[in-house]
Motif scaffolding. Structure first.
Motif, PDB file in Angstrom:
ATOM      1  N   VAL A  55      -7.922   4.068  -7.222  1.00 50.77           N
ATOM      2  CA  VAL A  55      -6.785   4.924  -6.845  1.00 50.77           C
ATOM      3  C   VAL A  55      -5.669   4.146  -6.165  1.00 50.77           C
ATOM      4  N   CYS A  56      -5.946   2.919  -5.751  1.00 48.01           N
ATOM      5  CA  CYS A  56      -4.930   2.154  -5.023  1.00 48.01           C
ATOM      6  C   CYS A  56      -4.882   0.714  -5.536  1.00 48.01           C
ATOM      7  N   PRO A  57      -3.934   0.418  -6.420  1.00 47.37           N
ATOM      8  CA  PRO A  57      -3.888  -0.927  -7.011  1.00 47.37           C
ATOM      9  C   PRO A  57      -3.531  -2.028  -6.014  1.00 47.37           C
ATOM     10  N   ALA A  58      -3.188  -1.639  -4.774  1.00 46.59           N
ATOM     11  CA  ALA A  58      -2.903  -2.670  -3.759  1.00 46.59           C
ATOM     12  C   ALA A  58      -4.183  -3.079  -3.029  1.00 46.59           C
ATOM     13  N   VAL A 102       0.824  -1.222   0.000  1.00 45.02           N
ATOM     14  CA  VAL A 102       0.000   0.000   0.000  1.00 45.02           C
ATOM     15  C   VAL A 102       0.853   1.265   0.000  1.00 45.02           C
ATOM     16  N   SER A 103       1.816   1.352   0.922  1.00 46.81           N
ATOM     17  CA  SER A 103       2.574   2.611   1.007  1.00 46.81           C
ATOM     18  C   SER A 103       3.529   2.778  -0.173  1.00 46.81           C
ATOM     19  N   ASN A 104       3.807   1.687  -0.901  1.00 43.78           N
ATOM     20  CA  ASN A 104       4.694   1.798  -2.073  1.00 43.78           C
ATOM     21  C   ASN A 104       3.960   2.328  -3.303  1.00 43.78           C
ATOM     22  N   VAL A 105       2.689   1.927  -3.463  1.00 44.66           N
ATOM     23  CA  VAL A 105       2.009   2.248  -4.726  1.00 44.66           C
ATOM     24  C   VAL A 105       0.769   3.140  -4.565  1.00 44.66           C
ATOM     25  N   CYS A 106       0.402   3.471  -3.324  1.00 46.53           N
ATOM     26  CA  CYS A 106      -0.826   4.262  -3.143  1.00 46.53           C
ATOM     27  C   CYS A 106      -0.537   5.481  -2.264  1.00 46.53           C
ATOM     28  N   GLU A 107      -1.299   6.549  -2.521  1.00 51.94           N
ATOM     29  CA  GLU A 107      -1.294   7.682  -1.599  1.00 51.94           C
ATOM     30  C   GLU A 107      -2.372   7.425  -0.565  1.00 51.94           C
ATOM     31  N   ILE A 108      -1.988   7.283   0.683  1.00 49.78           N
ATOM     32  CA  ILE A 108      -2.969   6.864   1.697  1.00 49.78           C
ATOM     33  C   ILE A 108      -4.093   7.897   1.888  1.00 49.78           C
TER      34      ILE A 108
END
Ligand code: SF4
Ligand code: SF4
Length: 361
Positions: free
Chosen positions: A247-250, A202-208
């Motif tokens: 928005v978050c591919p994870a 999550v923190s690698n590929v998404c803006e939380i």
């Protein structure tokens, strides 16, 4: 008064529409007096100048090859001076001012395996969304479902034998890029499980913050797992919309065992005789069954048949259900009434499910 916009200096954006209009349409812009359906699939628009333009509507399976597009273009060149348009329901409409060209065009189109129809009291092509071929959040392959459904409803496309038109829409998730909320029959792909969270990614590929704010039901919260920033989902609040996955591919949501199709009925945008109506749930879940989705097509054909047998002339499907009552609709279709039909949505008090007006037999 404001000056009219100056002619464009760049080619940015779509080209000016009027350069593509048929000359008869351009000449009679704003002067049309009336239109009528001459036979299934053929309409004439008549201008106050006396000019006429004929449109011939042809069904397409939407996903078509370059060869088919070339065939349509050749037909347009041969019979319509090159004029045709693709409608939002994936019909191809040929435009001509030469009445004598209509029947030869229809013969040629049918010889190439394409139906002419979709006008008046018929079922026009299904307006629909992307499906597995294009969109990341699809719960079904609407292109396949739509093709299988229209193959089954062919007779209702080429003939005008229904009490009124039936508009069918399909969307592959509840973001509903198609008009499923306001069509007579709606095919809606649904997920039934919250997204799976890949905490390590999550923190690698998404803006939380963006991921948290993407959720329309505020089901997503920031959290930490094994020292890494990630998110968690409150499953009770999740409505399986897949906005977060956008928005978050994870946070993938597709689930082969739990994704499928629901069927809704009774919507319309027309306010000709009664106010516009939203669709309501008819069948809560049918598992995906590609490539022909027989359970879905059978359910839709059943709805069409009981409506055709029972509705009054010019009564839309939702108006017919309102007249006979929902219990009767479930009896006639044989659909099971389940707990999923009970609307516990916050505004349910304004809907029929919790209304004192519900009709029991
Ligand atoms: S309805 Fe959903 S899955 Fe289908 S194209 Fe729209 S956003 Fe994508
Ligand atoms: S699927 Fe929709 S409702 Fe569920 S967590 Fe994601 S954004 Fe929120």
């Amino acid at each position: 008064m404001a000056e009219p916009a100056a002619p464009r200096k760049t080619d940015i954006g779509p080209p000016q529409y009027d350069q593509f209009l048929h000359p008869v349409i351009k000449k009679n812009y704003g002067k049309w007096k009336y239109h009528e359906i001459l036979k299934p699939g053929v309409m004439v628009h008549v201008s106050e100048t006396g000019d006429k333009i004929y449109s011939i509507r042809v069904g397409s399976p939407r996903l078509i090859s370059v060869d088919v597009i070339r065939m349509f273009a050749d037909m347009a060149d041969k019979y319509c001076d090159g004029y045709l348009r693709f409608t939002s329901r994936n019909n191809v409409e040929f435009l001509t001012d030469k009445e004598g060209n209509i029947d030869p065009l229809i013969k040629d189109i049918q010889a190439n395996g394409f139906p002419v129809g979709g006008t008046g009291n018929s079922i026009s092509n299904i307006i629909h969304t992307q499906g597995w071929v294009h969109c990341h959040s699809a719960a079904t392959d609407v292109s396949g479902v739509v093709k299988a459904t229209m193959d089954d409803l062919y007779e209702y496309f080429v003939e005008m034998k229904l009490p009124h038109k039936i508009k069918i829409a399909a969307a592959c998730c509840l973001n509903m890029c198609g008009a499923v909320h306001c069509s007579d029959i709606a095919i809606l792909g649904i997920h039934r499980r919250p997204p799976q969270i890949d905490d390590a990614q999550v923190s690698n590929v998404c803006e939380i913050p963006t991921t948290v704010s993407s959720c329309p039901t505020a089901a997503i919260r920031p959290t930490t797992v094994e020292g890494k920033q990630t998110v968690k989902v409150d499953g009770d609040r999740c409505m399986f919309c897949a906005n977060c996955y956008t928005v978050c591919p994870a946070m993938p949501i597709a689930d082969p065992l739990n994704d499928g199709i629901s069927i809704w009925v009774g919507g319309k945008v027309s306010n000709a005789r009664s106010e516009p109506m939203f669709t309501k749930l008819a069948v809560p879940f049918i598992p995906n069954n590609p490539p022909r989705w027989p359970e879905v097509t059978e359910a839709i054909k059943k709805i069409v048949e009981v409506y055709a047998a029972g509705a009054q002339r010019y009564e839309r499907l939702g108006e017919w259900i309102d007249r006979i009552g929902w219990p009767q609709f479930f009896d006639l279709t044989g659909f099971e009434f389940t707990k999923y039909h009970i609307d516990d949505f916050r505004h349910a008090g304004e809907t029929f499910h919790r209304s004192a007006q519900i009709k029991f037999k």
